[in-house]
Design a protein around this motif. Structure first.
Motif, short mmCIF file in Angstrom:
data_model
loop_
_atom_site.label_atom_id
_atom_site.label_comp_id
_atom_site.label_asym_id
_atom_site.label_seq_id
_atom_site.Cartn_x
_atom_site.Cartn_y
_atom_site.Cartn_z
N SER A 4 -5.15 -31.33 6.36
CA SER A 4 -6.04 -31.14 7.50
C SER A 4 -5.23 -30.53 8.64
N LEU A 5 -5.89 -30.15 9.73
CA LEU A 5 -5.20 -29.57 10.88
C LEU A 5 -4.09 -30.48 11.39
N SER A 6 -4.29 -31.78 11.31
CA SER A 6 -3.28 -32.71 11.83
C SER A 6 -2.00 -32.73 11.00
N ASP A 7 -2.03 -32.14 9.81
CA ASP A 7 -0.84 -32.08 8.95
C ASP A 7 0.09 -30.92 9.30
N ILE A 8 -0.38 -29.97 10.12
CA ILE A 8 0.43 -28.80 10.45
C ILE A 8 1.54 -29.19 11.41
N ASP A 9 2.78 -28.88 11.02
CA ASP A 9 3.95 -29.18 11.85
C ASP A 9 4.38 -27.99 12.70
N PHE A 10 4.06 -26.78 12.24
CA PHE A 10 4.53 -25.58 12.94
C PHE A 10 3.55 -24.44 12.66
N ALA A 11 3.30 -23.61 13.68
CA ALA A 11 2.40 -22.46 13.52
C ALA A 11 3.17 -21.16 13.74
N CYS A 12 2.93 -20.20 12.87
CA CYS A 12 3.50 -18.85 12.98
C CYS A 12 2.34 -17.86 13.00
N PRO A 13 1.72 -17.68 14.17
CA PRO A 13 0.57 -16.79 14.23
C PRO A 13 0.92 -15.33 14.50
N SER A 52 8.10 -14.66 12.76
CA SER A 52 8.14 -16.00 13.36
C SER A 52 8.78 -17.00 12.42
N MET A 53 8.39 -16.95 11.14
CA MET A 53 8.93 -17.89 10.17
C MET A 53 10.44 -17.71 10.03
N ARG A 54 10.90 -16.48 10.01
CA ARG A 54 12.34 -16.21 9.93
C ARG A 54 13.07 -16.79 11.14
N ASN A 55 12.48 -16.63 12.33
CA ASN A 55 13.09 -17.16 13.54
C ASN A 55 13.15 -18.68 13.56
N ILE A 56 12.09 -19.34 13.11
CA ILE A 56 12.13 -20.81 13.12
C ILE A 56 13.13 -21.32 12.09
N ASP A 66 8.13 -30.06 6.09
CA ASP A 66 7.23 -29.61 7.16
C ASP A 66 6.16 -28.68 6.60
N VAL A 67 5.00 -28.72 7.22
CA VAL A 67 3.88 -27.85 6.85
C VAL A 67 3.80 -26.76 7.91
N VAL A 68 3.93 -25.50 7.46
CA VAL A 68 3.94 -24.35 8.36
C VAL A 68 2.70 -23.50 8.07
N TYR A 77 -11.72 -8.53 13.18
CA TYR A 77 -11.52 -9.94 13.52
C TYR A 77 -11.67 -10.86 12.30
N VAL A 78 -11.14 -10.43 11.19
CA VAL A 78 -11.09 -11.24 9.99
C VAL A 78 -9.81 -12.04 10.05
N TRP A 79 -9.91 -13.35 10.09
CA TRP A 79 -8.73 -14.23 10.18
C TRP A 79 -8.38 -14.75 8.80
N ASN A 80 -7.09 -15.00 8.58
CA ASN A 80 -6.64 -15.63 7.35
C ASN A 80 -5.42 -16.47 7.65
N ALA A 81 -5.12 -17.36 6.77
CA ALA A 81 -3.95 -18.23 6.96
C ALA A 81 -3.39 -18.62 5.60
N SER A 82 -2.10 -18.86 5.61
CA SER A 82 -1.41 -19.40 4.44
C SER A 82 -0.65 -20.62 4.89
N ILE A 83 -0.57 -21.58 4.03
CA ILE A 83 0.15 -22.81 4.33
C ILE A 83 1.38 -22.87 3.45
N VAL A 84 2.53 -23.11 4.08
CA VAL A 84 3.79 -23.23 3.37
C VAL A 84 4.35 -24.63 3.61
N LYS A 85 4.65 -25.33 2.55
CA LYS A 85 5.33 -26.62 2.69
C LYS A 85 6.82 -26.35 2.52
N TRP A 86 7.59 -26.58 3.59
CA TRP A 86 8.98 -26.22 3.63
C TRP A 86 9.81 -26.98 2.63
#
Length: 86
Positions: A4-13, A52-56, A66-68, A77-86
């Motif tokens: 869920s949204l509460s599981d996200i530890d870091f955002a790279c938008p 952003s991911m490289r910088n973090i 962590d969940v990124v 304005y088509v949005w997409n997201a990927s979730i990476v578990k570090w």
């Protein structure tokens, strides 16, 4: 069980104006320290989340488990997201 949204530890938008970046973090309930704003890069297209991911990673801001969220937007304005578990 899914994440869920509460599981996200870091955002790279995708790079956007600072006020929109803050608003997105507010929606995700994340402080600014849990994201990397591309002020020194500007908008590089679909590479923004990867930069952003490289910088973090280089700054050791994320730790194992962590969940990124990599968040991007395309034309129309088509949005997409990927979730990476570090």
């Amino acid at each position: 069980s899914g994440l869920s949204l509460s599981d996200i530890d870091f955002a790279c938008p995708l790079h956007m104006k600072k006020s929109a970046h803050r608003e997105l973090l507010g929606y995700l309930n994340l402080p600014e320290e849990k994201s990397f704003y591309l002020a020194d890069y500007g908008h590089c297209g679909q590479l923004d989340p990867l930069i952003s991911m490289r910088n973090i990673e280089e700054k050791k801001l994320v730790k194992e488990g962590d969940v990124v969220a990599l968040i991007a937007m395309g034309f129309g304005y088509v949005w997409n997201a990927s979730i990476v578990k570090w």
